[in-house]
Write a protein that holds these residues in place. Structure first.
Motif, PDB file in Angstrom:
ATOM      1  N   LEU A   1       0.739  -1.347  -0.081  1.00 26.90           N
ATOM      2  CA  LEU A   1       0.031   0.068   0.050  1.00 26.90           C
ATOM      3  C   LEU A   1       0.869   1.211  -0.209  1.00 26.90           C
ATOM      4  CD1 LEU A   1      -2.907  -0.776   2.476  1.00 26.90           C
ATOM      5  CD2 LEU A   1      -3.128  -0.737   0.078  1.00 26.90           C
ATOM      6  N   ASN A   2       1.782   1.218   0.754  1.00 28.02           N
ATOM      7  CA  ASN A   2       2.929   2.342   0.774  1.00 28.02           C
ATOM      8  C   ASN A   2       3.210   2.516  -0.729  1.00 28.02           C
ATOM      9  OD1 ASN A   2       5.934   3.570   1.555  1.00 28.02           O
ATOM     10  ND2 ASN A   2       4.396   4.411   2.969  1.00 28.02           N
ATOM     11  N   TRP A   3       3.782   1.632  -1.698  1.00 25.88           N
ATOM     12  CA  TRP A   3       4.170   1.662  -2.680  1.00 25.88           C
ATOM     13  C   TRP A   3       3.209   2.287  -3.613  1.00 25.88           C
ATOM     14  CZ3 TRP A   3       7.964   2.541  -6.027  1.00 25.88           C
ATOM     15  CH2 TRP A   3       7.901   2.147  -7.199  1.00 25.88           C
ATOM     16  N   ILE A   4       2.026   1.696  -3.290  1.00 24.28           N
ATOM     17  CA  ILE A   4       1.106   2.117  -4.544  1.00 24.28           C
ATOM     18  C   ILE A   4       0.684   3.616  -4.169  1.00 24.28           C
ATOM     19  CG2 ILE A   4      -1.538   1.700  -5.007  1.00 24.28           C
ATOM     20  CD1 ILE A   4      -0.904  -1.332  -4.372  1.00 24.28           C
ATOM     21  N   GLY A   5       0.487   4.007  -2.620  1.00 22.72           N
ATOM     22  CA  GLY A   5       0.294   5.163  -2.567  1.00 22.72           C
ATOM     23  C   GLY A   5       1.184   6.369  -3.085  1.00 22.72           C
TER      24      GLY A   5
ATOM     25  N   TYR B   1      -4.699   8.373  -1.849  1.00 20.02           N
ATOM     26  CA  TYR B   1      -4.966   9.075  -0.511  1.00 20.02           C
ATOM     27  C   TYR B   1      -5.825   8.330   0.333  1.00 20.02           C
ATOM     28  CZ  TYR B   1      -2.492  12.933  -2.558  1.00 20.02           C
ATOM     29  OH  TYR B   1      -1.679  13.850  -3.068  1.00 20.02           O
ATOM     30  N   SER B   2      -6.570   7.320  -0.330  1.00 14.94           N
ATOM     31  CA  SER B   2      -7.788   6.727   0.636  1.00 14.94           C
ATOM     32  C   SER B   2      -8.041   5.390   0.125  1.00 14.94           C
ATOM     33  CB  SER B   2      -9.003   7.633   0.659  1.00 14.94           C
ATOM     34  OG  SER B   2      -9.313   7.602  -0.806  1.00 14.94           O
ATOM     35  N   VAL B   3      -8.900   4.658   0.719  1.00 18.85           N
ATOM     36  CA  VAL B   3      -9.328   3.179   0.157  1.00 18.85           C
ATOM     37  C   VAL B   3     -10.039   3.259  -1.118  1.00 18.85           C
ATOM     38  CG1 VAL B   3     -10.595   1.225   0.666  1.00 18.85           C
ATOM     39  CG2 VAL B   3      -9.273   2.035   2.504  1.00 18.85           C
ATOM     40  N   PRO B   4     -10.863   4.240  -1.301  1.00 19.19           N
ATOM     41  CA  PRO B   4     -11.812   4.359  -2.620  1.00 19.19           C
ATOM     42  C   PRO B   4     -10.593   4.901  -3.991  1.00 19.19           C
ATOM     43  CG  PRO B   4     -12.918   5.290  -0.943  1.00 19.19           C
ATOM     44  CD  PRO B   4     -11.763   4.924  -0.257  1.00 19.19           C
ATOM     45  N   ASP B   5      -9.609   5.506  -3.411  1.00 15.83           N
ATOM     46  CA  ASP B   5      -8.591   5.831  -4.390  1.00 15.83           C
ATOM     47  C   ASP B   5      -7.801   4.602  -4.936  1.00 15.83           C
ATOM     48  OD1 ASP B   5      -8.117   8.333  -5.221  1.00 15.83           O
ATOM     49  OD2 ASP B   5      -6.680   8.707  -3.954  1.00 15.83           O
ATOM     50  N   LEU B   6      -7.718   3.787  -3.782  1.00  8.18           N
ATOM     51  CA  LEU B   6      -7.021   2.529  -4.377  1.00  8.18           C
ATOM     52  C   LEU B   6      -8.105   1.605  -5.149  1.00  8.18           C
ATOM     53  CD1 LEU B   6      -4.708   0.444  -3.765  1.00  8.18           C
ATOM     54  CD2 LEU B   6      -5.779  -0.291  -1.887  1.00  8.18           C
ATOM     55  N   ILE B   7      -9.294   1.627  -4.916  1.00 12.62           N
ATOM     56  CA  ILE B   7     -10.112   1.095  -5.754  1.00 12.62           C
ATOM     57  C   ILE B   7      -9.958   1.595  -7.379  1.00 12.62           C
ATOM     58  CG2 ILE B   7     -12.395   0.492  -6.348  1.00 12.62           C
ATOM     59  CD1 ILE B   7     -11.357  -1.428  -4.188  1.00 12.62           C
ATOM     60  N   ARG B   8      -9.928   2.884  -7.324  1.00 14.22           N
ATOM     61  CA  ARG B   8     -10.088   3.490  -8.563  1.00 14.22           C
ATOM     62  C   ARG B   8      -8.665   3.146  -9.366  1.00 14.22           C
ATOM     63  NH1 ARG B   8      -6.754   7.504  -9.879  1.00 14.22           N
ATOM     64  NH2 ARG B   8      -6.286   8.083  -7.640  1.00 14.22           N
ATOM     65  N   VAL B   9      -7.617   3.105  -8.700  1.00  9.75           N
ATOM     66  CA  VAL B   9      -6.372   2.845  -9.515  1.00  9.75           C
ATOM     67  C   VAL B   9      -6.071   1.297  -9.955  1.00  9.75           C
ATOM     68  CG1 VAL B   9      -3.953   2.734  -9.076  1.00  9.75           C
ATOM     69  CG2 VAL B   9      -4.797   4.881  -8.387  1.00  9.75           C
TER      70      VAL B   9
ATOM     71  N   PRO C   1      -7.998  -1.889 -19.733  1.00  8.62           N
ATOM     72  CA  PRO C   1      -6.613  -2.612 -20.069  1.00  8.62           C
ATOM     73  C   PRO C   1      -5.627  -2.411 -18.913  1.00  8.62           C
ATOM     74  CG  PRO C   1      -6.830  -0.794 -21.519  1.00  8.62           C
ATOM     75  CD  PRO C   1      -8.249  -1.074 -20.907  1.00  8.62           C
ATOM     76  N   ASP C   2      -5.791  -1.380 -18.083  1.00  8.71           N
ATOM     77  CA  ASP C   2      -4.611  -1.109 -16.934  1.00  8.71           C
ATOM     78  C   ASP C   2      -5.380  -1.662 -15.685  1.00  8.71           C
ATOM     79  OD1 ASP C   2      -3.069   0.398 -18.630  1.00  8.71           O
ATOM     80  OD2 ASP C   2      -3.860   2.103 -18.168  1.00  8.71           O
ATOM     81  N   ALA C   3      -6.434  -2.405 -15.636  1.00  2.17           N
ATOM     82  CA  ALA C   3      -6.676  -2.892 -14.445  1.00  2.17           C
ATOM     83  C   ALA C   3      -5.900  -4.049 -14.127  1.00  2.17           C
ATOM     84  CB  ALA C   3      -8.329  -3.334 -14.644  1.00  2.17           C
ATOM     85  N   THR C   4      -4.871  -4.027 -14.075  1.00  2.00           N
ATOM     86  CA  THR C   4      -3.787  -5.111 -13.893  1.00  2.00           C
ATOM     87  C   THR C   4      -2.847  -4.869 -12.618  1.00  2.00           C
ATOM     88  OG1 THR C   4      -2.108  -4.353 -15.444  1.00  2.00           O
ATOM     89  CG2 THR C   4      -4.066  -5.536 -16.211  1.00  2.00           C
TER      90      THR C   4
END
Length: 510
Positions: free
Chosen positions: A97-101, A107-115, A477-480
């Motif tokens: 999560l730190n790397w992804i952030g 900045y948030s859990v929904p943000d992570l879902i978006r990415v 295509p980027d949902a990987t």
């Protein structure tokens, strides 16, 4: 209580919180500082903040009541499983999560879902879910705040709820998550010291550890048995909810996005887990001591188990000691409330508009406005609800766990995870928990004694996420995982995280 010394302690505590908020406000330059503390935290601050934001009114007020009612089963379900859940969360999710952030400005859990999924529907659904669950959790905190401040200041519960909530809102609106984590640090230290001191005091009041247990056993031996008050299946499901649910709490996951150096994660797990374990002494000592005193006739049989901690501190301890302890208890509640204010505000102000393609200008201003809206809504709900603290807290915990474990935890490891599965799982988690818990609380439906709704909903949500993922596919295509972890980097830690992710994806294909 209304003692001048106690009132002075409470006011001094409020002033300290305001001072931290004012200091943090000087650091506020953008939504990044407000929502993730500028991703600048060291491991100790982050570790203490993560445990204190979870050990809240539910854990200390509600947990003490459950110990009074369940005995050792409450210690097993919460005191043992939660610290292990912390460790699992740190080792499974921390570095990723730190790397992804840092890579994707998450900045948030929904943000992570978006990415992760590149999908508006799943992003919007998670945004709504986090906001709803944050309000449910905040309502539990506001309920506890109202009761405690009413004892400390002599005001009505409703007035006290407004006073405490607006204090939390003020310093959180001023300094955002930066203020939240630094106040969490102060509050966390207070909680540890208070828990140890009151455990020793409570056991002594009850005549000592062994005599206390013998007294309880003479009247209710089942309270000291592993398979006592609640059925083993209920305790197993509840323990599973606490253990796995700790991995799915956004107030913890968001902290991973704030850490400055992910190489320090290994130390944070130990600090957070041990600190949480120590604070469960508060519930164990007061809960068992009060039960023993009921047996000996030194305490009344409590009609509402949530009154256990408050009754003990108000009736057994010296007024000044009790007032200081209640202030420490208030600190535990406020530490959790401040995190949920920021998390809920982020979902309301940043995540939901982004999911619909709306660009929010002046994010910092709207973050503060959203924080105030969430607090006011929580207080209004508190004044119209009669649910006990433990039920409200369990509802928030279960809803978060069921909504996050699959769509977030599984998805950052499993390449087959899909946006459709995330959407379906989140809807089930929030609607299912809200409807079933509300109907059961109002006795519209009766749940079997062996069934713990939150634990079962967590298992069903994980299974649902897995099955729907196998039946659907991602459109973007980027949902990987390659996109999630890939890209140029100059950090050796980031490179290691990317290699680990690539290895995970290869193993999934095998």
């Amino acid at each position: 209580m209304n003692n001048p010394v106690v009132i002075g302690v409470v006011l001094a505590y409020f002033v300290l919180m305001f001072a931290i908020g004012a200091w943090a406000n000087t650091k506020m330059k953008s939504a990044k500082e407000f929502l993730v503390a500028g991703q600048s935290l060291g491991f100790f601050v982050m570790a203490i903040a993560s445990f204190s934001s979870i050990q809240s009114g539910w854990g200390m007020v509600g947990g003490t009541g459950q110990t009074y009612a369940w005995g050792f089963q409450a210690l097993i379900a919460v005191g043992l499983f939660a610290p292990f859940g912390f460790a699992v969360a740190w080792f499974l999710l921390g570095s990723r999560l730190n790397w992804i952030g840092k890579k994707h400005s998450v900045y948030s859990v929904p943000d992570l879902i978006r990415v992760r999924f590149q999908d508006k529907t799943s992003h919007a659904t998670m945004s709504v879910a986090v906001f709803v669950a944050a309000v449910a959790y905040m309502t539990a905190q506001v309920t506890s705040i109202g009761v405690i401040i009413s004892l400390l200041l002599g005001t009505s519960v409703a007035t006290s709820a407004w006073i405490g909530s607006l204090v939390v809102a003020a310093y959180t609106m001023a300094g955002g998550m930066l203020a939240a984590v630094w106040t969490d640090l102060v509050q966390g230290v207070l909680m540890v010291v208070m828990s140890v001191g009151l455990f020793i005091f409570a056991v002594q009041v009850a005549g000592g550890w062994v005599p206390m247990l013998e007294t309880i056993s003479s009247a209710s031996a089942e309270l000291l048995s592993i398979d006592g008050v609640k059925s083993p299946t209920y305790i197993f499901a509840f323990g599973l909810l606490i253990f796995v649910g700790a991995v799915g709490q956004p107030q913890l996951l968001t902290k991973f996005l704030m850490l400055r150096d992910m190489t320090q994660l290994k130390w944070g797990a130990a600090v957070a887990g041990i600190a949480y374990g120590v604070t469960t002494l508060f519930s164990v000592g007061i809960g068992l001591a009060t039960r023993s005193m009921v047996v000996t006739g030194d305490a009344p049989e409590l009609a509402n188990i949530d009154d256990t901690a408050i009754w003990f501190l108000d009736s057994v301890t010296h007024p000044i000691v009790g007032g200081i302890a209640l202030t420490g208890l208030l600190a535990a509640i406020m530490s959790s409330a401040s995190s949920f204010i920021t998390i809920g505000a982020s979902s309301m102000m940043r995540d939901l508009p982004t999911a619909f393609g709306i660009k929010v200008v002046r994010e910092l201003l709207w973050s503060r406005i959203s924080s105030l809206v969430l607090v006011v809504l929580s207080v209004l709900l508190t004044l119209f609800l009669s649910q006990v603290v433990f039920l409200l807290g369990a509802l928030g915990w279960a809803a978060f766990a069921a909504a996050i474990v699959g769509p977030v935890v599984m998805s950052i490891y499993w390449h087959r995870a899909t946006a459709t599965a995330a959407t379906v799982t989140v809807i089930f988690a929030i609607v299912g928990n809200l409807v079933i818990s509300s109907l059961a609380a109002r006795e519209v439906i009766t749940m079997p004694a062996y069934m713990q709704v939150g634990g079962i909903s967590l298992l069903v949500s994980i299974l649902l996420f897995y099955v729907v993922s196998l039946m659907t596919s991602n459109r973007h295509p980027d949902a990987t995982l390659a996109h999630l972890y890939g890209g140029p980097t100059t950090s050796s830690d980031g490179a290691a995280a990317r290699v680990a992710a690539a290895s995970t994806e290869r193993n999934d294909h095998v």
